[in-house]
Design a protein around this motif. Structure first.
Motif, PDB file in Angstrom:
ATOM      1  N   ALA A 128     103.654  14.562 -14.591  1.00 26.64           N
ATOM      2  CA  ALA A 128     102.639  14.095 -13.302  1.00 26.64           C
ATOM      3  C   ALA A 128     101.976  13.254 -14.234  1.00 26.64           C
ATOM      4  CB  ALA A 128     101.944  15.006 -13.089  1.00 26.64           C
ATOM      5  N   VAL A 129     101.477  12.633 -14.892  1.00 24.84           N
ATOM      6  CA  VAL A 129     100.875  11.947 -15.542  1.00 24.84           C
ATOM      7  C   VAL A 129     101.621  10.720 -15.761  1.00 24.84           C
ATOM      8  CG1 VAL A 129      99.467  10.864 -17.535  1.00 24.84           C
ATOM      9  CG2 VAL A 129      99.117  12.829 -16.609  1.00 24.84           C
ATOM     10  N   GLY A 130     102.807  10.169 -16.357  1.00 24.65           N
ATOM     11  CA  GLY A 130     104.153   9.218 -16.055  1.00 24.65           C
ATOM     12  C   GLY A 130     104.442   8.737 -14.573  1.00 24.65           C
ATOM     13  N   LEU A 131     104.433   9.288 -14.082  1.00 24.77           N
ATOM     14  CA  LEU A 131     104.706   9.144 -12.573  1.00 24.77           C
ATOM     15  C   LEU A 131     103.313   8.730 -11.535  1.00 24.77           C
ATOM     16  CD1 LEU A 131     106.358  11.947 -11.377  1.00 24.77           C
ATOM     17  CD2 LEU A 131     107.340   9.472 -11.438  1.00 24.77           C
ATOM     18  N   ALA A 132     102.180   9.402 -12.403  1.00 26.21           N
ATOM     19  CA  ALA A 132     101.240   8.602 -11.375  1.00 26.21           C
ATOM     20  C   ALA A 132     100.863   7.121 -11.702  1.00 26.21           C
ATOM     21  CB  ALA A 132      99.581   9.171 -12.163  1.00 26.21           C
ATOM     22  N   ALA A 136     100.360   3.864 -10.174  1.00 28.58           N
ATOM     23  CA  ALA A 136      99.967   2.426 -10.571  1.00 28.58           C
ATOM     24  C   ALA A 136      99.685   0.982 -11.713  1.00 28.58           C
ATOM     25  CB  ALA A 136      98.667   2.765 -11.960  1.00 28.58           C
ATOM     26  N   ALA A 137     100.732   0.913 -12.363  1.00 30.15           N
ATOM     27  CA  ALA A 137     101.362   0.167 -12.572  1.00 30.15           C
ATOM     28  C   ALA A 137     101.777  -1.042 -11.824  1.00 30.15           C
ATOM     29  CB  ALA A 137     102.746   0.153 -13.571  1.00 30.15           C
ATOM     30  N   GLU A 138     102.246  -0.737 -10.605  1.00 28.74           N
ATOM     31  CA  GLU A 138     102.459  -1.806  -9.182  1.00 28.74           C
ATOM     32  C   GLU A 138     101.625  -1.524  -8.193  1.00 28.74           C
ATOM     33  OE1 GLU A 138     105.804   0.636  -7.882  1.00 28.74           O
ATOM     34  OE2 GLU A 138     107.380   1.059  -9.300  1.00 28.74           O
ATOM     35  N   GLY A 139      99.930  -1.203  -9.012  1.00 26.99           N
ATOM     36  CA  GLY A 139      98.884  -1.465  -7.690  1.00 26.99           C
ATOM     37  C   GLY A 139      98.435  -0.162  -6.791  1.00 26.99           C
ATOM     38  N   GLU A 140      99.532   1.191  -7.241  1.00 29.56           N
ATOM     39  CA  GLU A 140      98.907   1.922  -6.300  1.00 29.56           C
ATOM     40  C   GLU A 140      98.192   2.999  -7.208  1.00 29.56           C
ATOM     41  OE1 GLU A 140     102.312   3.572  -4.535  1.00 29.56           O
ATOM     42  OE2 GLU A 140     102.952   2.030  -3.614  1.00 29.56           O
ATOM     43  N   GLY A 141      97.295   3.736  -6.154  1.00 29.54           N
ATOM     44  CA  GLY A 141      96.450   4.177  -6.861  1.00 29.54           C
ATOM     45  C   GLY A 141      95.516   4.773  -8.453  1.00 29.54           C
ATOM     46  N   LEU A 142      95.657   3.471  -9.056  1.00 32.53           N
ATOM     47  CA  LEU A 142      95.154   3.294 -10.451  1.00 32.53           C
ATOM     48  C   LEU A 142      94.087   4.742 -10.828  1.00 32.53           C
ATOM     49  CD1 LEU A 142      94.989   2.246 -13.353  1.00 32.53           C
ATOM     50  CD2 LEU A 142      93.040   0.119 -12.897  1.00 32.53           C
ATOM     51  N   ALA A 143      92.927   4.768  -9.643  1.00 38.39           N
ATOM     52  CA  ALA A 143      91.718   5.550 -10.339  1.00 38.39           C
ATOM     53  C   ALA A 143      92.247   6.651 -10.347  1.00 38.39           C
ATOM     54  CB  ALA A 143      91.004   5.319  -9.093  1.00 38.39           C
ATOM     55  N   GLY A 144      93.058   6.778  -9.560  1.00 35.26           N
ATOM     56  CA  GLY A 144      93.350   8.288  -9.161  1.00 35.26           C
ATOM     57  C   GLY A 144      94.402   9.154 -10.722  1.00 35.26           C
ATOM     58  N   ALA A 145      95.678   7.652 -10.938  1.00 32.15           N
ATOM     59  CA  ALA A 145      95.927   7.991 -12.191  1.00 32.15           C
ATOM     60  C   ALA A 145      95.413   8.407 -13.675  1.00 32.15           C
ATOM     61  CB  ALA A 145      96.778   6.796 -12.088  1.00 32.15           C
ATOM     62  N   ALA A 146      94.132   7.844 -13.380  1.00 33.56           N
ATOM     63  CA  ALA A 146      93.143   7.298 -14.583  1.00 33.56           C
ATOM     64  C   ALA A 146      92.566   9.145 -14.369  1.00 33.56           C
ATOM     65  CB  ALA A 146      92.060   6.486 -14.243  1.00 33.56           C
ATOM     66  N   ALA A 147      92.107   9.422 -13.201  1.00 37.03           N
ATOM     67  CA  ALA A 147      91.399  10.749 -13.162  1.00 37.03           C
ATOM     68  C   ALA A 147      92.273  12.449 -13.641  1.00 37.03           C
ATOM     69  CB  ALA A 147      90.418  10.507 -11.802  1.00 37.03           C
ATOM     70  N   LEU A 148      93.496  12.059 -12.829  1.00 33.63           N
ATOM     71  CA  LEU A 148      94.452  12.461 -13.296  1.00 33.63           C
ATOM     72  C   LEU A 148      94.738  12.822 -14.466  1.00 33.63           C
ATOM     73  CD1 LEU A 148      96.751  14.408 -12.879  1.00 33.63           C
ATOM     74  CD2 LEU A 148      98.779  12.466 -12.457  1.00 33.63           C
ATOM     75  N   ALA A 149      95.026  11.704 -15.941  1.00 32.38           N
ATOM     76  CA  ALA A 149      95.091  11.572 -17.011  1.00 32.38           C
ATOM     77  C   ALA A 149      93.708  12.367 -17.152  1.00 32.38           C
ATOM     78  CB  ALA A 149      95.504  10.068 -17.556  1.00 32.38           C
ATOM     79  N   MET A 150      92.482  12.281 -17.167  1.00 30.55           N
ATOM     80  CA  MET A 150      91.119  12.420 -17.578  1.00 30.55           C
ATOM     81  C   MET A 150      91.106  13.946 -17.311  1.00 30.55           C
ATOM     82  SD  MET A 150      88.519  11.754 -19.177  1.00 30.55           S
ATOM     83  CE  MET A 150      88.466   9.971 -18.972  1.00 30.55           C
ATOM     84  N   ALA A 251      87.183  20.910 -11.071  1.00 28.80           N
ATOM     85  CA  ALA A 251      86.187  20.161 -11.473  1.00 28.80           C
ATOM     86  C   ALA A 251      87.043  18.413 -11.002  1.00 28.80           C
ATOM     87  CB  ALA A 251      84.918  19.967 -12.114  1.00 28.80           C
ATOM     88  N   LEU A 252      87.809  18.385 -11.766  1.00 28.26           N
ATOM     89  CA  LEU A 252      88.637  17.043 -12.667  1.00 28.26           C
ATOM     90  C   LEU A 252      89.812  16.820 -11.766  1.00 28.26           C
ATOM     91  CD1 LEU A 252      87.820  17.229 -16.478  1.00 28.26           C
ATOM     92  CD2 LEU A 252      86.543  15.956 -14.525  1.00 28.26           C
ATOM     93  N   GLY A 253      90.249  18.200 -10.875  1.00 32.43           N
ATOM     94  CA  GLY A 253      91.671  18.269 -10.227  1.00 32.43           C
ATOM     95  C   GLY A 253      91.815  16.787  -9.297  1.00 32.43           C
TER      96      GLY A 253
END
Length: 253
Positions: A128-132, A136-150, A251-253
């Protein structure tokens, strides 16, 4: 070049979640001497609580949501079937383990099942984190990917401790217990990178993988951890672990 860029971002995100597992496993170095029986039961209960909450909020509920989004099957079907497959897999492993090594069964069986279940749990999380982060590397949902990893990274801290502390309590050295906890999280960067390479083929299987890991974890909780932790200290540990993981997930999901 574009693929290398996506792989680099996937490695960055899953590297963070792996680091958090390592930090959780390192808590074993802060306990001196032999653990007291009450503390041992509390830690086993804590591990059971963490795994139960993670099975629900990190695995089964996301599996149902993803299955509903993918269609055409009802959301509960892949979740239920995958969970049953996970239970069957761990039950088969449980029956096979004593035949693989001629040592007393309880000396190592519980630890092997615990490490297997949490490692399986980390596989879909790494995907899930890898796909997110690849998106994000292609400009889609960087904030969401960071929140998921956190969120997953913070969840991984108690999971690393949930392996290393019981291993220490079973007589393993601190270094071996630490490496046991650390290795359980090493699958996240591996599968985070692999899923980017095979994104189209793996994505439809995510509900099955998530629920499979949930079934494996629940088997270990019911078969091994709860009976071993049966005491007031174990109950308090279970409630504490469940609350910690539930709050982190919600809280972090």
């Amino acid at each position: 070049m574009r693929m290398l860029h996506s792989l680099g971002w996937a490695a960055l995100g899953t590297g963070f979640t792996f680091l958090m597992t390592t930090l959780g496993a390192a808590t074993v170095f802060f306990f001196s001497g032999e653990p007291q029986p009450k503390f041992q039961k509390a830690m086993l209960g804590f591990a059971a609580g963490v795994m139960t909450a993670a099975s629900v909020w990190s695995l089964l509920l996301p599996a149902i949501d993803q299955a509903l989004a993918e269609g055409p099957l009802p959301g509960w079907l892949p979740a239920a079937a995958g969970m049953l497959l996970g239970v069957v897999f761990l039950a088969a492993l449980d029956s096979l383990l004593p035949r693989l090594r001629r040592v007393p069964r309880e000396d190592w069986r519980q630890n092997t099942l615990l490490m297997t279940a949490i490692t399986l749990h980390n596989v879909p999380e790494g995907m899930a984190v890898g796909l997110a982060f690849a998106l994000a590397a292609e400009g889609e949902g960087l904030a969401g990917a960071a929140a998921l990893a956190m969120g997953i990274g913070i969840q991984n801290f108690p999971e690393g401790a949930a392996i290393s502390l019981p291993l220490r309590q079973e007589g393993f050295s601190r270094s071996r217990a630490f490496w046991g906890g650390t290795l359980s999280g090493s699958v996240e960067p591996v599968f985070g990178v692999l899923v980017v390479l095979a994104a189209g083929a793996v994505h439809p299987l995510m509900p099955w993988l998530l629920s499979f890991a949930a079934g494996a974890m629940l088997y270990v909780v019911v078969e091994e951890l709860v009976p071993q932790a049966h005491s007031r200290a174990g109950t308090c540990g279970f409630v504490g672990g469940f609350l910690v993981m539930m709050v982190l997930d919600v809280a972090l999901g």
